[in-house]
Write a protein that holds these residues in place. Structure first.
Motif, PDB file in Angstrom:
ATOM      1  N   LEU A 313       0.839  -1.205   0.000  1.00 16.35           N
ATOM      2  CA  LEU A 313       0.000   0.000   0.000  1.00 16.35           C
ATOM      3  C   LEU A 313       0.871   1.252   0.000  1.00 16.35           C
ATOM      4  N   SER A 314       1.946   1.198   0.760  1.00 14.34           N
ATOM      5  CA  SER A 314       2.832   2.367   0.828  1.00 14.34           C
ATOM      6  C   SER A 314       3.439   2.663  -0.544  1.00 14.34           C
ATOM      7  N   ALA A 315       3.649   1.592  -1.310  1.00 15.23           N
ATOM      8  CA  ALA A 315       4.287   1.766  -2.620  1.00 15.23           C
ATOM      9  C   ALA A 315       3.361   2.452  -3.629  1.00 15.23           C
ATOM     10  N   LEU A 316       2.051   2.491  -3.332  1.00 17.62           N
ATOM     11  CA  LEU A 316       1.108   3.156  -4.248  1.00 17.62           C
ATOM     12  C   LEU A 316       1.077   4.662  -3.971  1.00 17.62           C
ATOM     13  N   LYS A 317       2.228   5.265  -3.903  1.00 21.61           N
ATOM     14  CA  LYS A 317       2.328   6.664  -3.463  1.00 21.61           C
ATOM     15  C   LYS A 317       1.494   7.610  -4.341  1.00 21.61           C
ATOM     16  N   ASP A 318       1.624   7.486  -5.648  1.00 19.86           N
ATOM     17  CA  ASP A 318       0.913   8.419  -6.534  1.00 19.86           C
ATOM     18  C   ASP A 318      -0.596   8.264  -6.388  1.00 19.86           C
ATOM     19  N   GLU A 319      -1.042   7.009  -6.322  1.00 20.68           N
ATOM     20  CA  GLU A 319      -2.479   6.763  -6.146  1.00 20.68           C
ATOM     21  C   GLU A 319      -2.953   7.326  -4.818  1.00 20.68           C
ATOM     22  N   ARG A 320      -2.152   7.185  -3.776  1.00 22.09           N
ATOM     23  CA  ARG A 320      -2.558   7.668  -2.449  1.00 22.09           C
ATOM     24  C   ARG A 320      -2.654   9.190  -2.447  1.00 22.09           C
ATOM     25  N   ILE A 321      -1.724   9.828  -3.120  1.00 21.08           N
ATOM     26  CA  ILE A 321      -1.768  11.302  -3.177  1.00 21.08           C
ATOM     27  C   ILE A 321      -3.068  11.744  -3.843  1.00 21.08           C
ATOM     28  N   GLU A 322      -3.427  11.044  -4.901  1.00 23.64           N
ATOM     29  CA  GLU A 322      -4.650  11.381  -5.630  1.00 23.64           C
ATOM     30  C   GLU A 322      -5.888  11.070  -4.772  1.00 23.64           C
ATOM     31  N   ALA A 323      -5.898   9.885  -4.166  1.00 24.44           N
ATOM     32  CA  ALA A 323      -7.060   9.473  -3.365  1.00 24.44           C
ATOM     33  C   ALA A 323      -7.268  10.408  -2.180  1.00 24.44           C
ATOM     34  N   ALA A 324      -6.159  10.913  -1.630  1.00 25.51           N
ATOM     35  CA  ALA A 324      -6.265  11.813  -0.467  1.00 25.51           C
ATOM     36  C   ALA A 324      -7.081  13.061  -0.799  1.00 25.51           C
ATOM     37  N   LYS A 325      -7.122  13.406  -2.067  1.00 22.00           N
ATOM     38  CA  LYS A 325      -7.891  14.596  -2.475  1.00 22.00           C
ATOM     39  C   LYS A 325      -9.389  14.293  -2.534  1.00 22.00           C
ATOM     40  N   HIS A 326      -9.748  13.015  -2.651  1.00 27.22           N
ATOM     41  CA  HIS A 326     -11.142  12.654  -2.909  1.00 27.22           C
ATOM     42  C   HIS A 326     -11.842  11.939  -1.751  1.00 27.22           C
ATOM     43  N   LEU A 327     -11.075  11.153  -1.006  1.00 28.14           N
ATOM     44  CA  LEU A 327     -11.728  10.291  -0.013  1.00 28.14           C
ATOM     45  C   LEU A 327     -11.618  10.917   1.379  1.00 28.14           C
ATOM     46  N   ALA A 328     -12.763  11.148   1.970  1.00 26.73           N
ATOM     47  CA  ALA A 328     -12.775  11.851   3.257  1.00 26.73           C
ATOM     48  C   ALA A 328     -12.584  10.878   4.409  1.00 26.73           C
ATOM     49  N   GLY A 329     -12.037  11.364   5.497  1.00 26.32           N
ATOM     50  CA  GLY A 329     -11.955  10.624   6.765  1.00 26.32           C
ATOM     51  C   GLY A 329     -12.616  11.459   7.834  1.00 26.32           C
ATOM     52  N   PRO A 330     -12.533  10.974   9.088  1.00 24.97           N
ATOM     53  CA  PRO A 330     -13.169  11.740  10.166  1.00 24.97           C
ATOM     54  C   PRO A 330     -12.339  12.959  10.563  1.00 24.97           C
ATOM     55  N   ARG A 331     -12.979  13.928  11.190  1.00 19.17           N
ATOM     56  CA  ARG A 331     -12.245  15.008  11.864  1.00 19.17           C
ATOM     57  C   ARG A 331     -12.092  14.565  13.302  1.00 19.17           C
ATOM     58  N   TYR A 332     -10.881  14.530  13.776  1.00 16.56           N
ATOM     59  CA  TYR A 332     -10.688  14.040  15.142  1.00 16.56           C
ATOM     60  C   TYR A 332      -9.502  14.740  15.781  1.00 16.56           C
ATOM     61  N   THR A 333      -9.684  15.185  16.994  1.00 17.16           N
ATOM     62  CA  THR A 333      -8.560  15.747  17.756  1.00 17.16           C
ATOM     63  C   THR A 333      -8.484  15.016  19.078  1.00 17.16           C
ATOM     64  N   TYR A 334      -7.315  14.476  19.358  1.00 14.80           N
ATOM     65  CA  TYR A 334      -7.140  13.768  20.629  1.00 14.80           C
ATOM     66  C   TYR A 334      -7.046  14.789  21.754  1.00 14.80           C
ATOM     67  N   SER A 335      -7.861  14.622  22.785  1.00 15.51           N
ATOM     68  CA  SER A 335      -7.851  15.616  23.855  1.00 15.51           C
ATOM     69  C   SER A 335      -7.472  14.991  25.197  1.00 15.51           C
ATOM     70  N   GLY A 336      -7.061  13.709  25.134  1.00 15.22           N
ATOM     71  CA  GLY A 336      -6.709  13.032  26.392  1.00 15.22           C
ATOM     72  C   GLY A 336      -5.293  13.374  26.838  1.00 15.22           C
ATOM     73  N   ASP A 337      -4.853  12.597  27.824  1.00 14.42           N
ATOM     74  CA  ASP A 337      -3.542  12.832  28.431  1.00 14.42           C
ATOM     75  C   ASP A 337      -2.424  12.286  27.529  1.00 14.42           C
ATOM     76  N   ARG A 338      -1.385  13.079  27.392  1.00 12.83           N
ATOM     77  CA  ARG A 338      -0.280  12.714  26.494  1.00 12.83           C
ATOM     78  C   ARG A 338       0.433  11.435  26.967  1.00 12.83           C
ATOM     79  N   ASP A 339       0.826  11.420  28.224  1.00 11.24           N
ATOM     80  CA  ASP A 339       1.593  10.274  28.726  1.00 11.24           C
ATOM     81  C   ASP A 339       0.761   8.992  28.740  1.00 11.24           C
ATOM     82  N   GLU A 340      -0.527   9.179  28.993  1.00 10.56           N
ATOM     83  CA  GLU A 340      -1.402   8.006  28.990  1.00 10.56           C
ATOM     84  C   GLU A 340      -1.439   7.366  27.593  1.00 10.56           C
TER      85      GLU A 340
END
Ligand code: 2AM
Length: 509
Positions: A313-340
């Motif tokens: 999958l990592s080797a499909l770099k060009d395809e991933r760059i293109e897909a990143a423009k089209h395929l959405a993921g969640p919006r997420y911000t981690y707000s927990g404890d860093r060390d945990e």
């Protein structure tokens, strides 16, 4: 022409692995006769190394090499894996190799080739295959060596193999640091032992590499999750890995990860080199072989295969760059404890690693039946404690587990590993859930957890699956209320049709 028959061992193929292995052997006081197809390479090597403790003899032909080595001759072959090994073996046989002589193929040969060669050449010589792990540095100062072949022939090779292998401190179980040239490590437990007949050594080396794939992938996912969820810079991550290297995760791969992460870009001191390395992984094939073998034998080594696919999958770099423009993921911000979170990632890594090794050892267990070998698993884990890429404190725990119970069905069931999984699984699940919530790819963590949960499930949904198979293909099913092996079929959909008892496969009916 070599003037005296004095060499303890011969070596063919002076690329970097061959040169380093020859120098390692000579450092330990053995005299080595060397030959290379391109003579100038041999001459340069001899000229560059006039003064080794054991001495090197340069040979200009295979016949010279045979004349130089004491009988029964031991000839290491370190040429490109594949047809070249047979070419060289046939040259040696043509030049007068004798039945008691040994060819030791130290390349990355496929174990099935070694099984074939051992059989094909059995009338002319004793063909050995030895896995060599540890890369160029390992070959030079102490590799992990996995020899397979005729058990009687092993005693001829054993003194040299034990001398040149990496050494482990018997007290701590940890590898003794590599020596400087001319200062070989003599004390300690050598990281080599006889593995088994014909291709057994090359097979175990392949499993080592398969485990190496998943070990590396898991560490990379730990880095990726901490980096993205906590917005940490490489030089903030480096000390975390350095700290982990003091505990249960103590290993060569964690150690080099800490080093890599603090490395600045030689072209730009304000950036880190890891950020300039393109995120496409290459592969040479041993992880793929391991996964194919797992599929062939029907062994669920899913985390190991996942690590191979992650590279694909990592080797499909060009395809991933293109897909990143089209395929959405969640919006997420981690707000927990860093060390945990850092501690949770640590535990997720450790638990996943236990599953990955469990899979590697399951494969070897299945291969025993498939290829008629008898492995000593405590010894194999012991050999991997030093010299090789997966060397780790963890391997001592595996040696302990198989010493306690040589017939252990699965590493997960060993009391020590079971306790670690019980202690770490809550963190492991948190990390996998966080990765899913944040939309961060962590295939190896997830796959290892799926293995753990699948393996510990007395009930899986394969009842429905097998019913589907019977529905569309009359593939039959077993019943929970009948003895194993009794087969049934229904003409689906069948509100009032009777179930048909089928003859068991292989029965006379
Ligand atoms: P060379 O220097 O003549 O190319 C790695 O490729 C090593 O294997 C090199 O030492 C190379 O020799 C040797 N090698 C590759 N193919 C070979 C062959 N068919 N016969 C002999 N040596 C070979």
């Amino acid at each position: 022409m070599a003037e005296q028959t004095q060499a303890d061992i011969g070596l063919i193929g002076l690329a970097v692995m061959g040169e380093n292995l020859a120098l390692n052997i000579a450092d330990h006081g053995f005299n080595v006769a060397v030959y290379n197809r391109t003579t100038q390479v041999m001459k340069n090597f001899i000229a560059a190394n006039p003064d080794t403790p054991g001495g090197l003899i340069g040979c200009e032909s295979v016949a010279d090499l045979l004349a130089a080595v004491k009988k029964p001759r031991k000839i290491i072959v370190l040429v490109k894996a594949g047809a070249a090994v047979d070419t060289v073996a046939q040259q040696l046989i043509g030049a007068g190799l004798e039945k008691d002589d040994l060819i030791i193929d130290c390349g990355n040969s496929q174990w099935t080739d070694t099984i074939r060669r051992e059989k094909d050449y059995s009338r002319q010589c004793r063909f050995f295959g030895s896995g060599v792990s540890g890369g160029e540095v390992g070959a030079r100062f102490g590799p992990s060596l996995m020899p397979g072949g005729d058990a009687q022939a092993w005693r001829h090779l054993e003194p040299i193999w034990k001398a040149i292998a990496a050494k482990v401190d018997p007290g701590t179980g940890k590898a003794i640091e590599t020596a400087k040239p001319g200062q070989p490590v003599k004390d300690g437990i050598p990281c080599t032992a006889y593995i088994g007949e014909n291709g057994a050594g090359h097979y175990v080396k392949m499993i080592h590499n398969g485990i190496e794939y998943i070990d590396m992938q898991l560490i990379s996912e730990a880095y990726f999750l901490m980096r993205n969820l906590l917005s940490l810079q490489p030089d903030e991550l480096s000390p975390i890995f350095a700290r982990w290297n003091q505990g249960d995760l103590d290993s060569y791969l964690i150690e080099i990860t800490a080093d890599i992460l603090k490395q600045r870009d030689p072209r730009d001191a304000d950036s880190f080199l890891v950020d300039r390395v393109l995120d496409t992984a290459q592969q040479k094939g041993t992880g793929k072989w391991t996964s194919i073998n797992a599929l062939d034998m029907g062994i669920p080594a899913n985390a190991i295969a996942e690590a191979v696919f992650a590279r694909c999958l990592s080797a499909l770099k060009d395809e991933r760059i293109e897909a990143a423009k089209h395929l959405a993921g969640p919006r997420y911000t981690y707000s927990g404890d860093r060390d945990e979170l850092i501690n949770a990632v640590h535990d997720a890594l450790y638990c996943s690693k236990i599953c990955a090794y469990a899979q590697g050892f399951q494969l070897m267990r299945a291969a025993e039946g498939e290829y008629h070998w008898k492995f000593d698993f405590a010894s194999i884990a012991g050999i991997w404690r030093g010299g090789c890429i997966i060397r780790a404190r963890f391997l001592q725990k595996i040696t302990d587990a198989y010493t306690r119970a040589p017939g252990l069905v699965n590493l997960l069931l060993d009391p020590y590993f079971k306790e670690q999984l019980h202690k770490g699984q809550s963190h492991w699940r948190t990390v996998v859930a966080l990765a899913a919530q944040a939309g961060l790819a962590a295939p190896a963590f997830m796959s290892a957890l799926a293995y753990y949960d699948g393996y510990r499930s007395a009930q899986l949904p394969a009842n429905l699956l097998q019913a589907q198979r019977d529905y569309f293909g009359a593939h039959t099913y077993e019943r929970t209320d009948e003895p194993r092996g009794a087969l049934f079929h229904l003409d689906w959909p069948a509100p009032d049709r009777p179930e048909i008892a089928m003859p068991a496969p292989g029965s006379a009916v």
